[in-house]
Design a protein around this motif. Structure first.
Motif, PDB file in Angstrom:
ATOM      1  N   PHE A  12       0.834  -1.205   0.000  1.00 51.76           N
ATOM      2  CA  PHE A  12       0.000   0.000   0.000  1.00 51.76           C
ATOM      3  C   PHE A  12       0.871   1.258   0.000  1.00 51.76           C
ATOM      4  O   PHE A  12       0.603   2.197  -0.759  1.00 51.76           O
ATOM      5  CB  PHE A  12      -0.926   0.000   1.211  1.00 51.76           C
ATOM      6  N   ILE A  13       1.913   1.281   0.806  1.00 50.50           N
ATOM      7  CA  ILE A  13       2.798   2.449   0.878  1.00 50.50           C
ATOM      8  C   ILE A  13       3.493   2.690  -0.464  1.00 50.50           C
ATOM      9  O   ILE A  13       3.520   3.814  -0.982  1.00 50.50           O
ATOM     10  CB  ILE A  13       3.843   2.281   2.003  1.00 50.50           C
ATOM     11  N   TYR A  14       4.062   1.639  -1.033  1.00 54.61           N
ATOM     12  CA  TYR A  14       4.731   1.788  -2.334  1.00 54.61           C
ATOM     13  C   TYR A  14       3.734   2.175  -3.426  1.00 54.61           C
ATOM     14  O   TYR A  14       4.068   2.939  -4.334  1.00 54.61           O
ATOM     15  CB  TYR A  14       5.468   0.508  -2.729  1.00 54.61           C
ATOM     16  N   SER A  34      -7.332   3.969  -4.733  1.00 59.00           N
ATOM     17  CA  SER A  34      -7.223   2.972  -5.811  1.00 59.00           C
ATOM     18  C   SER A  34      -5.772   2.615  -6.113  1.00 59.00           C
ATOM     19  O   SER A  34      -5.460   1.439  -6.349  1.00 59.00           O
ATOM     20  CB  SER A  34      -7.922   3.471  -7.077  1.00 59.00           C
ATOM     21  N   SER A  35      -4.869   3.599  -6.088  1.00 61.00           N
ATOM     22  CA  SER A  35      -3.471   3.275  -6.370  1.00 61.00           C
ATOM     23  C   SER A  35      -2.868   2.417  -5.265  1.00 61.00           C
ATOM     24  O   SER A  35      -2.091   1.497  -5.534  1.00 61.00           O
ATOM     25  CB  SER A  35      -2.649   4.543  -6.568  1.00 61.00           C
ATOM     26  N   GLY A  36      -3.226   2.678  -4.026  1.00 58.82           N
ATOM     27  CA  GLY A  36      -2.717   1.878  -2.921  1.00 58.82           C
ATOM     28  C   GLY A  36      -3.261   0.467  -2.919  1.00 58.82           C
ATOM     29  O   GLY A  36      -2.535  -0.502  -2.701  1.00 58.82           O
ATOM     30  N   LEU A  37      -4.556   0.335  -3.157  1.00 57.32           N
ATOM     31  CA  LEU A  37      -5.173  -0.999  -3.133  1.00 57.32           C
ATOM     32  C   LEU A  37      -4.702  -1.876  -4.283  1.00 57.32           C
ATOM     33  O   LEU A  37      -4.491  -3.076  -4.111  1.00 57.32           O
ATOM     34  CB  LEU A  37      -6.689  -0.875  -3.155  1.00 57.32           C
ATOM     35  N   ILE A  38      -4.543  -1.285  -5.468  1.00 60.94           N
ATOM     36  CA  ILE A  38      -4.079  -2.069  -6.614  1.00 60.94           C
ATOM     37  C   ILE A  38      -2.671  -2.594  -6.368  1.00 60.94           C
ATOM     38  O   ILE A  38      -2.377  -3.771  -6.608  1.00 60.94           O
ATOM     39  CB  ILE A  38      -4.149  -1.228  -7.906  1.00 60.94           C
ATOM     40  N   ALA A  39      -1.794  -1.740  -5.863  1.00 59.87           N
ATOM     41  CA  ALA A  39      -0.419  -2.178  -5.589  1.00 59.87           C
ATOM     42  C   ALA A  39      -0.382  -3.178  -4.446  1.00 59.87           C
ATOM     43  O   ALA A  39       0.420  -4.120  -4.462  1.00 59.87           O
ATOM     44  CB  ALA A  39       0.447  -0.973  -5.264  1.00 59.87           C
TER      45      ALA A  39
END
Length: 64
Positions: A12-14, A34-39
């Protein structure tokens, strides 16, 4: 269990950092969730799929 939670946390952090940089470079709006959950999900799947292929070295006895 702790390994899985660590993977999810750092994924999530990355994802947040990479998502922010990519949105700034492309000029689009930054969507943090969305960017955190996808990663996070992609990292979890990648690590769990690669784990069976990585084995710790086993000790062999030298027979002469």
């Amino acid at each position: 269990m702790a390994k899985q939670l660590t993977i999810l946390f750092w994924g999530f952090i990355y994802g947040e950092v990479i998502g922010y940089i990519l949105s700034a470079l492309s000029g689009s709006t930054f969507e943090p969730l969305s960017s955190g959950l996808i990663a996070m999900v992609a990292g979890w799947i990648a690590v769990n799929c690669l784990t069976p292929f990585i084995k710790s070295p086993t000790k062999t006895s030298d027979s002469k």
